[in-house]
Scaffold this active site. Structure first.
Site, PDB file in Angstrom:
ATOM      1  N   ARG A 160       0.828  -1.210   0.000  1.00 24.55           N
ATOM      2  CA  ARG A 160       0.000   0.000   0.000  1.00 24.55           C
ATOM      3  C   ARG A 160       0.862   1.259   0.000  1.00 24.55           C
ATOM      4  O   ARG A 160       0.569   2.250   0.663  1.00 24.55           O
ATOM      5  CB  ARG A 160      -0.942   0.007   1.215  1.00 24.55           C
ATOM      6  CG  ARG A 160      -1.853  -1.179   1.316  1.00 24.55           C
ATOM      7  CD  ARG A 160      -2.840  -1.275   0.156  1.00 24.55           C
ATOM      8  NE  ARG A 160      -3.639  -2.477   0.281  1.00 24.55           N
ATOM      9  CZ  ARG A 160      -3.299  -3.673  -0.200  1.00 24.55           C
ATOM     10  NH1 ARG A 160      -2.174  -3.808  -0.867  1.00 24.55           N
ATOM     11  NH2 ARG A 160      -4.063  -4.722  -0.020  1.00 24.55           N
ATOM     12  N   SER A 238     -11.228   0.244   3.642  1.00 21.37           N
ATOM     13  CA  SER A 238     -10.428  -0.037   4.839  1.00 21.37           C
ATOM     14  C   SER A 238      -9.716   1.240   5.280  1.00 21.37           C
ATOM     15  O   SER A 238      -8.987   1.847   4.494  1.00 21.37           O
ATOM     16  CB  SER A 238      -9.401  -1.133   4.544  1.00 21.37           C
ATOM     17  OG  SER A 238     -10.045  -2.330   4.188  1.00 21.37           O
ATOM     18  N   GLU A 332      -5.000   4.408   6.056  1.00 19.50           N
ATOM     19  CA  GLU A 332      -4.799   4.239   4.619  1.00 19.50           C
ATOM     20  C   GLU A 332      -5.191   5.488   3.838  1.00 19.50           C
ATOM     21  O   GLU A 332      -4.469   5.899   2.921  1.00 19.50           O
ATOM     22  CB  GLU A 332      -5.591   3.024   4.134  1.00 19.50           C
ATOM     23  CG  GLU A 332      -5.260   2.603   2.731  1.00 19.50           C
ATOM     24  CD  GLU A 332      -5.727   1.200   2.401  1.00 19.50           C
ATOM     25  OE1 GLU A 332      -5.888   0.927   1.196  1.00 19.50           O
ATOM     26  OE2 GLU A 332      -5.952   0.388   3.317  1.00 19.50           O
TER      27      GLU A 332
END
Length: 339
Positions: A160, A238, A332
């Site tokens: 990520r 998320s 995130e």
């Protein structure tokens, strides 16, 4: 190129928070995008580039400059490669690859946002990530105004993460090139939950359309597919990444029941489990924000929510997980600071 006034960031983001925009500039191709960015930089106006707005916590104070909304569209196929405009909606692209018999991104079905954002975050889910298929990223380098092409090695992909993400505001993605595999079968299924849904073993392949259908069903069951009628989809997906920690740190947490996966010499832990077992289970609410009723890892907002309220709730989650398990969660979505 279209310029609008009177728009709020809440109208441009899936979390639906954020204040007024000074100038909203909509661009419809790569040339307009380059021109809009150069214009703002030359004039010294603060600049925020937005695609689908699905990975952003926008500020309540709004944006005192230009917000460039990337609406470019287009997919050019050469052999098994696709050159995709930055504004192309991601799930539309995935659906296109499945219909065309191209394997490599089928497990990324249902993810909101635009294609240009995917290399920044190295978007991934259900055992796939875009770094596995990206062969080139064309960018505008705002440091000198040049347009250039980054090879995968230049992108510095991680979990990520990417060099584009680590250098915020430097690069504006114009197009992304993907190298896929002509096949009616998916790439090897790399996620146990998906494999069970498909009735295959991890590492086996399944028909592309079946994989897409299964992923959409799994995501929809967790409120992870955008749907105006579904309040659980009023989120950024998320909100925290799965933490990767040294094995010694992971040991006690895994013994307590936390799902885990090997990550080189380290261990990846389930952020959803950590959040839930730190006291923030599904449907935990505080004011206008809280966890999704179907997935503890997604933070959702209700009408009237503010970014301040949401970020304060997220901080409480981070603190609770750290206090309980000694693990620090990393958000995130990008929390945008006013220009």
């Amino acid at each position: 190129m279209q310029v609008h006034q009177g728009t709020r960031l809440a109208e441009l983001t899936t979390l639906a928070v954020g204040g007024p925009v000074d100038r909203l500039v909509e661009v419809h191709d790569a040339e307009e995008l380059v021109a809009a960015v150069r214009d703002a930089d030359t004039a010294g106006r603060p600049l925020l580039v937005l695609g689908g707005g699905s990975n952003v916590v926008a500020p309540d104070a709004g944006w005192p400059g230009d917000v460039v909304a990337v609406r470019s569209r287009g997919v050019l196929r050469t052999g098994d490669s696709l050159v995709v405009q930055a504004g192309e909606p991601w799930d539309d692209l995935v659906a296109h690859t499945v219909a065309e018999g191209l394997a490599g991104m089928e497990a990324l079905s249902g993810i909101p946002g635009s294609t240009g954002a995917t290399p920044v975050q190295n978007v991934g889910a259900y055992g796939q990530e875009v770094a596995q298929t990206i062969t080139a990223v064309q960018v505008l380098d705002r440091r000198d105004g040049s347009v250039r092409t980054l090879a995968p090695a230049d992108c510095g992909f991680g979990y990520r993460d990417s060099a584009l993400k680590r250098n915020p505001g430097v690069f504006v993605v114009l197009t992304v090139t993907f190298g896929l595999e002509a096949s009616e079968l998916s790439m090897p299924v790399g996620y146990a939950e998906l494999a069970r849904r498909l009735g295959v073993e991890v590492g086996e392949r399944a028909p592309l359309a079946d994989v897409r259908t299964a992923v959409l069903e799994l995501r929809r069951g967790k409120g992870m597919v955008l749907d105006p009628a579904d309040p659980d989809s009023r989120s950024a997906g998320s909100f925290f990444t799965n933490p990767v920690v040294p094995a010694a740190m992971a040991g006690p947490v895994v013994e307590a029941g936390c799902p885990s996966w090997p990550a080189g010499d380290d261990v990846k832990l389930s952020a959803a489990w950590l959040v839930q077992h730190a006291g923030f289970g599904r449907g935990t609410r505080d004011g206008h924000v809280g966890t999704s009723s179907r997935h503890s890892l997604a933070l959702t907002t209700e009408p009237g929510a503010t970014a301040t309220e949401l970020l304060a709730f997220a901080t409480r989650v981070v603190d609770a997980v750290r206090d309980r398990f000694g693990v620090t969660l990393v958000p995130e979505p990008t929390a945008v600071r006013p220009g």
